[in-house]
Structure formats: C-alpha cells, structure tokens
Write a protein that holds these residues in place. Structure first.
Motif, PDB file in Angstrom:
ATOM      1  N   MET A   1      19.239 -11.883  -2.636  1.00 59.52           N
ATOM      2  CA  MET A   1      19.402 -10.515  -2.123  1.00 59.52           C
ATOM      3  C   MET A   1      20.871 -10.110  -2.108  1.00 59.52           C
ATOM      4  N   SER A   2      21.732 -11.007  -1.603  1.00 58.58           N
ATOM      5  CA  SER A   2      23.159 -10.690  -1.531  1.00 58.58           C
ATOM      6  C   SER A   2      23.760 -10.500  -2.920  1.00 58.58           C
ATOM      7  N   VAL A   3      23.313 -11.351  -3.877  1.00 55.81           N
ATOM      8  CA  VAL A   3      23.827 -11.209  -5.245  1.00 55.81           C
ATOM      9  C   VAL A   3      23.418  -9.864  -5.819  1.00 55.81           C
ATOM     10  N   ASP A   4      22.191  -9.412  -5.521  1.00 60.79           N
ATOM     11  CA  ASP A   4      21.746  -8.096  -5.979  1.00 60.79           C
ATOM     12  C   ASP A   4      22.649  -6.994  -5.423  1.00 60.79           C
ATOM     13  N   VAL A   5      22.987  -7.124  -4.144  1.00 63.55           N
ATOM     14  CA  VAL A   5      23.886  -6.138  -3.540  1.00 63.55           C
ATOM     15  C   VAL A   5      25.241  -6.160  -4.258  1.00 63.55           C
ATOM     16  N   GLY A   6      25.711  -7.343  -4.620  1.00 62.20           N
ATOM     17  CA  GLY A   6      26.968  -7.457  -5.354  1.00 62.20           C
ATOM     18  C   GLY A   6      26.907  -6.744  -6.689  1.00 62.20           C
ATOM     19  N   PHE A   7      25.801  -6.926  -7.416  1.00 64.79           N
ATOM     20  CA  PHE A   7      25.636  -6.237  -8.702  1.00 64.79           C
ATOM     21  C   PHE A   7      25.580  -4.724  -8.525  1.00 64.79           C
ATOM     22  N   TYR A   8      24.818  -4.272  -7.534  1.00 63.49           N
ATOM     23  CA  TYR A   8      24.748  -2.834  -7.279  1.00 63.49           C
ATOM     24  C   TYR A   8      26.133  -2.284  -6.913  1.00 63.49           C
ATOM     25  N   GLY A   9      26.865  -3.050  -6.101  1.00 61.03           N
ATOM     26  CA  GLY A   9      28.203  -2.613  -5.723  1.00 61.03           C
ATOM     27  C   GLY A   9      29.123  -2.496  -6.920  1.00 61.03           C
ATOM     28  N   LEU A  10      29.049  -3.476  -7.829  1.00 54.92           N
ATOM     29  CA  LEU A  10      29.873  -3.450  -9.029  1.00 54.92           C
ATOM     30  C   LEU A  10      29.509  -2.255  -9.912  1.00 54.92           C
ATOM     31  N   ALA A  11      28.202  -1.968 -10.034  1.00 53.04           N
ATOM     32  CA  ALA A  11      27.762  -0.828 -10.836  1.00 53.04           C
ATOM     33  C   ALA A  11      28.238   0.488 -10.225  1.00 53.04           C
ATOM     34  N   MET A  35      29.129  -4.470   2.345  1.00 57.28           N
ATOM     35  CA  MET A  35      29.144  -5.357   3.510  1.00 57.28           C
ATOM     36  C   MET A  35      28.209  -4.854   4.603  1.00 57.28           C
ATOM     37  N   THR A  36      28.124  -3.530   4.747  1.00 53.41           N
ATOM     38  CA  THR A  36      27.233  -2.951   5.759  1.00 53.41           C
ATOM     39  C   THR A  36      25.776  -3.268   5.440  1.00 53.41           C
ATOM     40  N   VAL A  37      25.416  -3.149   4.153  1.00 52.58           N
ATOM     41  CA  VAL A  37      24.045  -3.448   3.733  1.00 52.58           C
ATOM     42  C   VAL A  37      23.720  -4.919   3.987  1.00 52.58           C
ATOM     43  N   MET A  38      24.656  -5.800   3.705  1.00 51.64           N
ATOM     44  CA  MET A  38      24.397  -7.238   3.838  1.00 51.64           C
ATOM     45  C   MET A  38      24.442  -7.717   5.288  1.00 51.64           C
ATOM     46  N   LEU A  39      25.403  -7.199   6.069  1.00 57.24           N
ATOM     47  CA  LEU A  39      25.673  -7.790   7.374  1.00 57.24           C
ATOM     48  C   LEU A  39      25.537  -6.831   8.550  1.00 57.24           C
ATOM     49  N   GLY A  40      25.377  -5.527   8.250  1.00 56.80           N
ATOM     50  CA  GLY A  40      25.356  -4.549   9.333  1.00 56.80           C
ATOM     51  C   GLY A  40      26.748  -3.971   9.564  1.00 56.80           C
ATOM     52  N   TRP A  41      26.774  -2.791  10.182  1.00 48.80           N
ATOM     53  CA  TRP A  41      28.030  -2.044  10.312  1.00 48.80           C
ATOM     54  C   TRP A  41      29.075  -2.806  11.130  1.00 48.80           C
ATOM     55  N   GLN A  47      34.536  -8.100   9.581  1.00 50.67           N
ATOM     56  CA  GLN A  47      34.946  -8.908   8.438  1.00 50.67           C
ATOM     57  C   GLN A  47      36.104  -8.258   7.684  1.00 50.67           C
ATOM     58  N   LEU A  48      36.044  -6.932   7.552  1.00 53.76           N
ATOM     59  CA  LEU A  48      37.029  -6.227   6.744  1.00 53.76           C
ATOM     60  C   LEU A  48      38.295  -5.852   7.504  1.00 53.76           C
ATOM     61  N   SER A  49      38.258  -5.994   8.811  1.00 51.22           N
ATOM     62  CA  SER A  49      39.415  -5.557   9.583  1.00 51.22           C
ATOM     63  C   SER A  49      40.663  -6.369   9.294  1.00 51.22           C
ATOM     64  N   LEU A 297      36.715  -9.854  -0.912  1.00 56.14           N
ATOM     65  CA  LEU A 297      35.926 -10.404   0.187  1.00 56.14           C
ATOM     66  C   LEU A 297      34.454 -10.058   0.023  1.00 56.14           C
ATOM     67  N   PHE A 298      34.168  -8.825  -0.388  1.00 52.18           N
ATOM     68  CA  PHE A 298      32.787  -8.388  -0.604  1.00 52.18           C
ATOM     69  C   PHE A 298      32.119  -9.234  -1.687  1.00 52.18           C
ATOM     70  N   LEU A 299      32.809  -9.443  -2.817  1.00 52.00           N
ATOM     71  CA  LEU A 299      32.232 -10.240  -3.905  1.00 52.00           C
ATOM     72  C   LEU A 299      32.006 -11.684  -3.471  1.00 52.00           C
ATOM     73  N   SER A 300      32.921 -12.197  -2.680  1.00 53.52           N
ATOM     74  CA  SER A 300      32.796 -13.578  -2.211  1.00 53.52           C
ATOM     75  C   SER A 300      31.574 -13.750  -1.306  1.00 53.52           C
ATOM     76  N   LEU A 301      31.424 -12.846  -0.352  1.00 53.88           N
ATOM     77  CA  LEU A 301      30.304 -12.952   0.592  1.00 53.88           C
ATOM     78  C   LEU A 301      28.959 -12.647  -0.069  1.00 53.88           C
ATOM     79  N   SER A 302      28.970 -11.807  -1.098  1.00 56.35           N
ATOM     80  CA  SER A 302      27.715 -11.499  -1.794  1.00 56.35           C
ATOM     81  C   SER A 302      27.295 -12.638  -2.714  1.00 56.35           C
ATOM     82  N   GLY A 303      28.246 -13.495  -3.071  1.00 56.29           N
ATOM     83  CA  GLY A 303      27.940 -14.592  -3.987  1.00 56.29           C
ATOM     84  C   GLY A 303      28.008 -14.199  -5.444  1.00 56.29           C
ATOM     85  N   LEU A 304      28.439 -12.948  -5.731  1.00 55.91           N
ATOM     86  CA  LEU A 304      28.444 -12.472  -7.110  1.00 55.91           C
ATOM     87  C   LEU A 304      29.476 -13.215  -7.955  1.00 55.91           C
TER      88      LEU A 304
END
Length: 432
Positions: A1-11, A35-41, A47-49, A297-304
C-alpha cells in the motif's frame, strides 16, 4: 500500500512539474499529501517538521551564499571584464580566435562565479558585439557564448556541485576537483568546434584573426590580476586543505569586496545589487532543497526508493545500459526543468541505485552537473539562450540562437560519452 502511495506521489509530482507549478511547491505538496495518506495528518506534520531544519542547518551550505556573493561582487564591479581581452592576446592568431577567446574567458569567469547564467550574461555583453563586428555570423556568436556559459557551473566554485555534495553526503572538494577536469574538457571541445567551423564554413567563422584590440601581455596581466589573486587565494587554500569549502567561500567573498574597494569600483549601488542577488538566489535554492529533503523522507517511508532499487537489480542492467537510461532521463528533464529542480527531484531515487552498482558518487556528481548544464542550452527552456537573447537580442532571434548552439550540443554529447566510458577522466585529480 505504501509503495503504491509512493508511485502515485511520483506521478503527481511529474504532473505538477509539467503544469509549470514551482518545483519547491510541488515537492512540498506531494510530500505532505503522501505522508498524510500513509500516516495521518498529525503524524505527517510531526515527521516533516524536522526535515527542513535538518537540511538548512547543514553548515556546508553556508558556502552557497559566500560563493554567490563573490561572483556577484566580481560581476557588478567589473573585475572580470579584462578576461576576454587577455584571452585574445594568446588566442587571436587562431582561426576563430575571438570566439575561442570567449570560451577561455568564460572558463576564467567560472572560477569566480559558479553560475552559468551569470557567465553567459557577462561574456555576452562583452564578446558578442566584437564577434559580430569581426564578421562572425550573429547566430553562431550568440550560440558560442550561450554554450560557453555552461562552463560556469562546471569549473569550481560550482553552486550545483555544492548542493549535490551536501545532498549526496560526499566531499565537495573532491567534486570540485572532478569539475576542473570536465570543465577544461568542455572548453577544449568547444574550441575544437570553433576551429572546425572556421575551416569548413568561413562564412560563419572568419579564418583570419579579426576584431582583436591591440593589447600587450603586460596590459592583459594588469586587466586580470584580480581574478588571478582570487583564484590563487580561494583554490590554493581549498585544494591544499588549508580551507574547507565553506571557509574558501567566505575568504573569496571578502577578497572580492576588498579588491573592489582597493580599485574603487565597489560603491554602495554595486554592493546593494550584489547582496540582493545573493539573497534572492540563495533563498530560491534553499526552498527547493527543503522541498527535496521532505520528498526524500516521503520516498523512504513509502518504500518506493527501496522498491525501485530492487527492481533495477531484477532487471540486471549492465553499467552502460544504466548510464544510457540516466543520460536520457536528464536530457529529457533538461528540456523543461531548471537544473536545481531536476537534480533534487531525481537524486532521492537514483542515489540508492548508484550505490547498489558501486558507482563513485563523486564521479556521478560531476557527470550530473554536466548533463544538467546541457539542459541550459536546449529548447524550449534553455535559460542561457534566454539570457543571451536578453543581452544581445538585436543580433539574433531566439530561434537563431538555438540554431547557433546546436553544433556545441554535439560536442557536449561527445564529452558525456567520454566521461561515461572513461570515468578516470573525472577521477584523475580526485585520487579515485
């Protein structure tokens, strides 16, 4: 699921960039949204702060405004104006000698600038009118300076190389050393292009030495001593290990200011212009860097990033196949993206791949800057072309300038091929 989010984010990122949304904003929006989709707002904000601070707080980045200030002070005080005249003393006897002199002068300007845009603007105002008066075809004269301007980001101090070194966590001094080789190789290839054109097409480049102002070697030395002093001060200290890159930038900026004051060329107006351009350029670069750190950081946490590395392993690409893909990616991105955006968008994905292939990241950084600079003279968004149009638009149209630079693009591709097939060309000075 996280990898899918990474691909969508890249697109989505590619779509935003294609729609001309600013690079920094695109990176931040995609990173925060993914990050919001994967982990919540709340978790995403947490994470991003820290990501922006961790990037901005790197002490090495302070070299960026220092080297920029050195270049802008030199530009606004005219400390580099004598480079072109001095180069003509040595090269004016050659066929196409005035054009070759402009390439050599661009290389000299690069040593106190670090910016291909500034290099193109400075040399364009000085060299293009003289080449046109000497019988050069205006489109070729403009193309020569646009191409020569790319050397500004290859020969240190290169702002692109500093940011790459910080992002890839490699020695900036080592990347600078590699940049010297590829910068000089680029200047040589451009000079060979000019010689060949002068032999085959004297209607474009006159074979006779024309347009050269009568100047003695003594006067040439007097014209360029500020650049020589700065070069010895900055690079002598840097490459001997006496200065770090950050300290070298500060010493260079202070040296440029002192020389400007000594020669009575630095007034309040010039200093204000240099400071404002330094602040605006630094701010733009750091904002893009903050966005890139969030995207990493987003790509790392998504596993992409790991997924792509594993996929490349599965494809079993050879070294040359991998390099062909990378070269094509950056040549394509150069058609519509500025160099910093293209570099920082792609590094989070490509760096793990190069580490997997055991490719020298110092070598790759130098090659990367060369590929990014090719984008500065390719249509439709070649920034150097638009700079030349702005300073010498009375001599050639935008399309004429693009046609004039085409021959130099062939030389660029040849240089890239040499560096890919023979990495030691870059690594010879680094000890790699």
């Amino acid at each position: 699921m996280s990898v899918d989010v990474g691909f969508y984010g890249l697109a989505i990122l590619m779509l935003l960039l294609a729609l001309r949304v600013p690079v920094a904003l695109s990176l931040v929006v995609v990173s925060l949204g993914g990050m919001t989709v994967m982990l919540g707002w709340n978790t995403a904000i947490g994470q991003l702060s820290s990501a922006p601070y961790e990037f901005i707080a790197k002490w090495t980045l302070s070299a960026v405004p220092m080297f920029l200030l050195m270049g802008f002070v030199c530009y606004h005080t005219g400390l580099t104006n004598g480079l072109f005249s001095a180069a003509k003393v040595v090269f004016r006897w050659l066929p196409g000698g005035v054009a070759i002199s402009s390439i050599v002068a661009s290389s000299g300007f690069a040593a106190v600038s670090g910016s291909s845009v500034a290099c193109s603007a400075a040399m364009g105002r000085i060299a293009i009118p003289e080449m046109v008066r000497g019988g050069y075809k205006p489109s070729f004269a403009c193309g020569t300076i646009a191409a020569g301007g790319t050397i500004g980001a290859l020969i240190p101090p290169s702002i692109l190389m500093i940011v790459y070194g910080v992002f890839a966590q490699v020695s900036i001094t080592q990347v600078f050393l590699g940049g010297i080789t590829i910068g000089l190789l680029t200047a040589l290839s451009y000079s060979l292009v000019i010689l060949l054109v002068s032999w085959w097409r004297p209607d474009i480049v006159p074979r006779e030495a024309v347009g050269a102002r009568d100047i003695t070697a003594r006067q040439a030395l007097l014209d360029i001593w500020p650049v020589l002093v700065l070069g010895v001060l900055v690079f002598g200290g840097l490459f001997s290990g006496f200065f770090t890159a950050t300290e070298a930038g500060a010493v260079g900026a202070a040296g440029a200011i002192l020389i400007g004051l000594l020669l009575r060329r630095l007034n309040g107006r010039a200093m204000k212009a240099a400071l404002l351009e330094t602040l605006s350029t630094t701010s733009a670069l750091l904002i893009i860097g903050v966005g890139a750190s969030m995207f990493t950081l987003f790509l790392s946490l998504s596993g992409l990033a790991g997924y792509i590395t594993g996929a490349v392993t599965g494809w079993e690409l050879s070294y040359l196949e991998l390099m062909l893909v990378v070269v094509l990616i950056y040549l394509f991105l150069g058609l519509f993206m500025e160099p910093f955006g293209a570099m920082l968008v792609t590094l989070p994905v490509l760096l793990p791949v190069f580490e997997l292939y055991d490719v020298s990241l110092i070598w790759f950084g130098v090659l990367l800057v060369k590929l990014l600079e090719i984008g500065m003279i390719t249509p439709p968004v070649g920034m150097n072309i638009f700079v030349i149009k702005g300073v010498a638009g009375q001599y050639a149209s935008l399309m004429d300038i693009f046609r004039g630079v085409a021959t130099f693009l062939v030389a660029d591709i040849a240089v890239v091929a040499l560096v890919v097939f023979y990495p030691q060309i870059v690594l010879v000075l680094t000890g790699g």
